[in-house]
Motif scaffolding. Structure first.
Motif, PDB file in Angstrom:
ATOM      1  N   UNK A   4       0.803  -1.224   0.000  1.00 37.53           N
ATOM      2  CA  UNK A   4       0.000   0.000   0.000  1.00 37.53           C
ATOM      3  C   UNK A   4       0.838   1.278   0.000  1.00 37.53           C
ATOM      4  N   UNK A   5       2.151   1.151   0.082  1.00 41.98           N
ATOM      5  CA  UNK A   5       3.026   2.320   0.122  1.00 41.98           C
ATOM      6  C   UNK A   5       2.944   3.102  -1.184  1.00 41.98           C
ATOM      7  N   UNK A   6       3.004   4.418  -1.096  1.00 45.72           N
ATOM      8  CA  UNK A   6       2.990   5.316  -2.264  1.00 45.72           C
ATOM      9  C   UNK A   6       1.677   5.277  -3.044  1.00 45.72           C
ATOM     10  N   UNK A   7       0.575   4.957  -2.346  1.00 47.76           N
ATOM     11  CA  UNK A   7      -0.730   5.047  -2.996  1.00 47.76           C
ATOM     12  C   UNK A   7      -1.003   6.493  -3.397  1.00 47.76           C
ATOM     13  N   UNK A   8      -1.627   6.677  -4.549  1.00 48.27           N
ATOM     14  CA  UNK A   8      -1.902   8.018  -5.075  1.00 48.27           C
ATOM     15  C   UNK A   8      -3.401   8.227  -5.243  1.00 48.27           C
ATOM     16  N   UNK A   9      -3.911   9.350  -4.723  1.00 48.76           N
ATOM     17  CA  UNK A   9      -5.330   9.661  -4.886  1.00 48.76           C
ATOM     18  C   UNK A   9      -5.666   9.789  -6.371  1.00 48.76           C
ATOM     19  N   UNK A  10      -6.825   9.230  -6.743  1.00 50.84           N
ATOM     20  CA  UNK A  10      -7.225   9.262  -8.149  1.00 50.84           C
ATOM     21  C   UNK A  10      -8.535  10.013  -8.383  1.00 50.84           C
ATOM     22  N   UNK A  11      -9.601   9.661  -7.645  1.00 52.10           N
ATOM     23  CA  UNK A  11     -10.896  10.317  -7.864  1.00 52.10           C
ATOM     24  C   UNK A  11     -11.798  10.080  -6.655  1.00 52.10           C
ATOM     25  N   UNK A  12     -12.742  11.007  -6.431  1.00 52.15           N
ATOM     26  CA  UNK A  12     -13.810  10.824  -5.445  1.00 52.15           C
ATOM     27  C   UNK A  12     -15.136  10.874  -6.179  1.00 52.15           C
ATOM     28  N   UNK A  13     -16.084  10.008  -5.778  1.00 51.19           N
ATOM     29  CA  UNK A  13     -17.404  10.042  -6.400  1.00 51.19           C
ATOM     30  C   UNK A  13     -18.479   9.975  -5.317  1.00 51.19           C
ATOM     31  N   UNK A  14     -19.628  10.590  -5.593  1.00 51.12           N
ATOM     32  CA  UNK A  14     -20.716  10.653  -4.617  1.00 51.12           C
ATOM     33  C   UNK A  14     -21.915   9.804  -5.021  1.00 51.12           C
ATOM     34  N   UNK A  15     -21.974   9.404  -6.297  1.00 48.63           N
ATOM     35  CA  UNK A  15     -23.099   8.614  -6.784  1.00 48.63           C
ATOM     36  C   UNK A  15     -22.586   7.447  -7.614  1.00 48.63           C
ATOM     37  N   UNK A  16     -23.357   6.355  -7.626  1.00 48.67           N
ATOM     38  CA  UNK A  16     -22.950   5.175  -8.386  1.00 48.67           C
ATOM     39  C   UNK A  16     -22.746   5.502  -9.859  1.00 48.67           C
ATOM     40  N   UNK A  17     -23.508   6.464 -10.377  1.00 50.41           N
ATOM     41  CA  UNK A  17     -23.379   6.847 -11.782  1.00 50.41           C
ATOM     42  C   UNK A  17     -22.023   7.492 -12.078  1.00 50.41           C
ATOM     43  N   UNK A  18     -21.330   7.942 -11.029  1.00 49.60           N
ATOM     44  CA  UNK A  18     -20.032   8.581 -11.219  1.00 49.60           C
ATOM     45  C   UNK A  18     -18.848   7.643 -11.132  1.00 49.60           C
ATOM     46  N   UNK A  32     -17.843   0.880   9.964  1.00 48.00           N
ATOM     47  CA  UNK A  32     -18.709   1.826  10.659  1.00 48.00           C
ATOM     48  C   UNK A  32     -17.965   3.130  10.899  1.00 48.00           C
ATOM     49  N   UNK A  33     -18.728   4.214  10.977  1.00 51.31           N
ATOM     50  CA  UNK A  33     -18.135   5.510  11.307  1.00 51.31           C
ATOM     51  C   UNK A  33     -17.382   5.402  12.638  1.00 51.31           C
ATOM     52  N   UNK A  34     -16.190   5.933  12.657  1.00 48.17           N
ATOM     53  CA  UNK A  34     -15.344   5.964  13.854  1.00 48.17           C
ATOM     54  C   UNK A  34     -14.779   4.598  14.255  1.00 48.17           C
ATOM     55  N   UNK A  35     -14.775   3.644  13.327  1.00 46.93           N
ATOM     56  CA  UNK A  35     -14.188   2.335  13.626  1.00 46.93           C
ATOM     57  C   UNK A  35     -12.679   2.330  13.416  1.00 46.93           C
ATOM     58  N   UNK A  36     -12.153   3.421  12.823  1.00 49.38           N
ATOM     59  CA  UNK A  36     -10.714   3.496  12.603  1.00 49.38           C
ATOM     60  C   UNK A  36     -10.291   3.183  11.182  1.00 49.38           C
ATOM     61  N   UNK A  37     -11.246   3.291  10.229  1.00 52.99           N
ATOM     62  CA  UNK A  37     -10.927   2.938   8.834  1.00 52.99           C
ATOM     63  C   UNK A  37      -9.879   3.861   8.231  1.00 52.99           C
ATOM     64  N   UNK A  38     -10.089   5.182   8.356  1.00 56.59           N
ATOM     65  CA  UNK A  38      -9.136   6.124   7.764  1.00 56.59           C
ATOM     66  C   UNK A  38      -7.751   5.972   8.385  1.00 56.59           C
ATOM     67  N   UNK A  39      -7.703   5.785   9.700  1.00 58.60           N
ATOM     68  CA  UNK A  39      -6.411   5.588  10.370  1.00 58.60           C
ATOM     69  C   UNK A  39      -5.729   4.320   9.884  1.00 58.60           C
ATOM     70  N   UNK A  40      -6.513   3.260   9.673  1.00 57.12           N
ATOM     71  CA  UNK A  40      -5.944   2.002   9.183  1.00 57.12           C
ATOM     72  C   UNK A  40      -5.365   2.179   7.781  1.00 57.12           C
ATOM     73  N   UNK A  47       1.263   6.932   5.427  1.00 58.72           N
ATOM     74  CA  UNK A  47       0.975   8.310   5.031  1.00 58.72           C
ATOM     75  C   UNK A  47       0.056   8.912   6.085  1.00 58.72           C
ATOM     76  N   UNK A  48       0.357  10.092   6.567  1.00 57.80           N
ATOM     77  CA  UNK A  48      -0.419  10.644   7.675  1.00 57.80           C
ATOM     78  C   UNK A  48      -1.805  11.125   7.273  1.00 57.80           C
ATOM     79  N   UNK A  49      -1.980  11.549   6.007  1.00 58.73           N
ATOM     80  CA  UNK A  49      -3.273  12.097   5.625  1.00 58.73           C
ATOM     81  C   UNK A  49      -3.739  11.609   4.246  1.00 58.73           C
ATOM     82  N   UNK A  50      -3.435  10.369   3.903  1.00 57.43           N
ATOM     83  CA  UNK A  50      -3.938   9.846   2.633  1.00 57.43           C
ATOM     84  C   UNK A  50      -5.472   9.787   2.686  1.00 57.43           C
TER      85      UNK A  50
END
Length: 205
Positions: A4-18, A32-40, A47-50
């Motif tokens: 997972x090292x050097x992962x690069x942001x590509x796109x964000x989407x809000x709807x399945x059509x996107x 679940x919200x606050x389960x620690x997904x972003x930290x994981x 990366x501190x803020x991927x």
């Protein structure tokens, strides 16, 4: 190099059509919200803020795509289950998650994040129920394991494994701590195995 090292942001989407056209195998991260997904995700990517770590659960409302060095994609799904999110937004998230998990053709596996102190809540079981029928693998990360004693962590791991055992060998479970950075190699080994299996299938065709 770690998976997972050097992962690069590509796109964000809000709807399945996107959703972007499928390009490379995708590994979804959900929880679940606050389960620690972003930290994981940040810990795995070193990366501190991927992935954005919010003090306010329920803030991540988008599906975020991060391209890995090997061409695969880490897909960060919206956190689910936060009570104070408006009902209309909750329904939109649920539709987006279900649509992605059940219809995305190049999705190869799901990494499901659960707080080790509160595993297998109703919505976690719902996510498993959507995805398990596909026969694709699910790997459960029991995060924040540093907040448990060693015996509590071992008991939680055993209990979750036992409950998920009827789903078969394609569902695996491990302990994880972003704070202590423990369990990183185990995740890489499991997900790397999924991708290696795809490569073998492709070579046999």
């Amino acid at each position: 190099m770690p998976l997972f090292r050097n992962a690069q942001f590509e796109i964000s989407i809000a709807k399945a059509s996107g959703l972007p056209a499928p390009r490379g195998p995708e590994i979804a991260f959900a929880g679940r919200s606050n389960a620690g997904k972003s930290s994981a995700i940040n810990t795995l990517a070193n990366h501190t803020r991927l992935a954005f770590v919010s003090k306010t659960p329920g803030r991540t409302q988008l599906i975020n795509f991060f391209r890995l060095q090997n061409g695969a994609v880490l897909v960060d799904l919206p956190g689910y289950g936060y009570a104070e999110v408006p009902e209309a937004v909750r329904r939109q998230w649920q539709h987006l998650l279900e649509d992605y998990l059940t219809r995305r053709p190049n999705l190869v596996g799901l990494v499901l994040i659960m707080d080790s102190r509160h595993p297998l809540k109703e919505l976690d079981r719902t996510m498993i129920g959507w995805f398990a029928p596909s026969g694709r693998p699910i790997h459960v990360l029991l995060t924040k394991s540093d907040k448990l004693t060693r015996s509590e962590a071992a008991a939680t791991l055993a209990a979750v494994r036992k409950e998920l055992e009827p789903l078969g060998g394609h569902v695996t479970v491990q302990l994880f701590s972003s704070l202590k950075k423990t369990g990183v190699e185990d995740v890489e080994k499991v997900v790397g195995g999924w991708l290696a299996g795809l490569a073998e299938e492709a070579s046999d065709m």
